[in-house]
Design an enzyme around this catalytic site. Sequence first.
Site, PDB file in Angstrom:
ATOM      1  N   GLY A   1       0.824  -1.199   0.000  1.00  0.00           N
ATOM      2  CA  GLY A   1       0.000   0.000   0.000  1.00  0.00           C
ATOM      3  C   GLY A   1       0.861   1.252   0.000  1.00  0.00           C
ATOM      4  N   CYS A   2       0.274   2.374  -0.369  1.00  0.00           N
ATOM      5  CA  CYS A   2       1.038   3.619  -0.501  1.00  0.00           C
ATOM      6  C   CYS A   2       1.530   4.135   0.852  1.00  0.00           C
ATOM      7  CB  CYS A   2       0.214   4.675  -1.235  1.00  0.00           C
ATOM      8  SG  CYS A   2      -1.439   4.960  -0.560  1.00  0.00           S
ATOM      9  N   PHE A   3       0.627   4.285   1.827  1.00  0.00           N
ATOM     10  CA  PHE A   3       1.068   4.698   3.159  1.00  0.00           C
ATOM     11  C   PHE A   3       2.012   3.659   3.750  1.00  0.00           C
ATOM     12  CE2 PHE A   3      -2.404   7.927   4.238  1.00  0.00           C
ATOM     13  CZ  PHE A   3      -1.499   8.949   4.484  1.00  0.00           C
ATOM     14  N   ALA A   4       1.706   2.377   3.539  1.00  0.00           N
ATOM     15  CA  ALA A   4       2.558   1.315   4.074  1.00  0.00           C
ATOM     16  C   ALA A   4       3.974   1.422   3.521  1.00  0.00           C
ATOM     17  CB  ALA A   4       1.960  -0.047   3.748  1.00  0.00           C
ATOM     18  N   THR A   5       4.110   1.780   2.248  1.00  0.00           N
ATOM     19  CA  THR A   5       5.429   1.926   1.650  1.00  0.00           C
ATOM     20  C   THR A   5       6.209   3.031   2.333  1.00  0.00           C
ATOM     21  OG1 THR A   5       4.681   1.104  -0.501  1.00  0.00           O
ATOM     22  CG2 THR A   5       6.670   2.481  -0.481  1.00  0.00           C
TER      23      THR A   5
END
Length: 325
Positions: free
Chosen positions: A134-138
């Site tokens: 995921g984007c935030f996870a990255t």
Amino acid sequence: MIQAGIAGGAGYTAGELIRILVNHPHVELNFVYSTSNAGNLLSDVHQDLLGSTEIRFSDTINTEVDVLFLCLGHGTSKRFLEENHFTEKTVIIDLSNDFRLKADTEFQGREFIYGLTELNRDKIKQACSIANPGCFATAIQLALLPLAENKLISDAVHITGVTGATGAGTSLSDTTHYTWRDNNFSYYKAFTHQHLGEIYQTLSSLQRNFDQKVHFLPHRGNFSRGIFVTAYTKYDGSLEDAKALYSDFYKDAPFTFVSEKELHLKQVVNTNKCFLHVHKEDGMLLITSIIDNLTKGASGQAVENMNLIFGLPQTEGLNLKANFF
């Protein structure tokens, strides 16, 4: 040439993926599947593609492509694969959250490898199925990986993240409408964001018996693209130690860089880069992490994974310039 297909071609993530692939020197775009846009030119929806491609959206699928990118809504990738059976040689790269957690990695005889290239590069090279992070996870994981790898997260981690409007997708809602978003700022999903599961999973894999809380407060920004994350936690070492730790961890990462200077979003928007900055004050280590949510946070990272699997340079097709001015 790698024959590539895209399922779910009308959204922001798919649009960004198409832009990268039509300019990739080793890829031919075989089909872009979208039932709602079948027959329309890609440039009718992604209007900046005018003059770049004459491909039209399709309502049929070639199940023998070399690589399939799933740009479908969360929770629908499994159903799509159940309804459409691809050959064993087809590499599947899923950009939803359907296969990111360990309980979901086994599906139809495939094992989905978590596609964070800074963490799993060697595993990715041998994979045939990828769960794109995921984007935030990255952004958050790249901020914390060096600490977890060295077993240095000894207290709660507090994180604030701000994302642009494209992070919410193309469907309109009260909080994505221009008149609401413009000149506005708000938080959402306080401490319950869906990316926390994959973040905890990664931290636990690096730091055995990891039992610290990760307090994440996401915010909506009144800009289109980008993620700006600040994370802080207790840290006993010196600032010089922290800088050396981060620089060493990412020394071979072609897209993740540690900056001596404080960061701002324009440095990475429209690129596949992550920039990190570390600062220490009163026994707390502050890590800033910035990415473009549509490239490094989604489509660019997916192409990184494809490049590694097919034996290409990880950076192939991804040397993108920031919109700095």
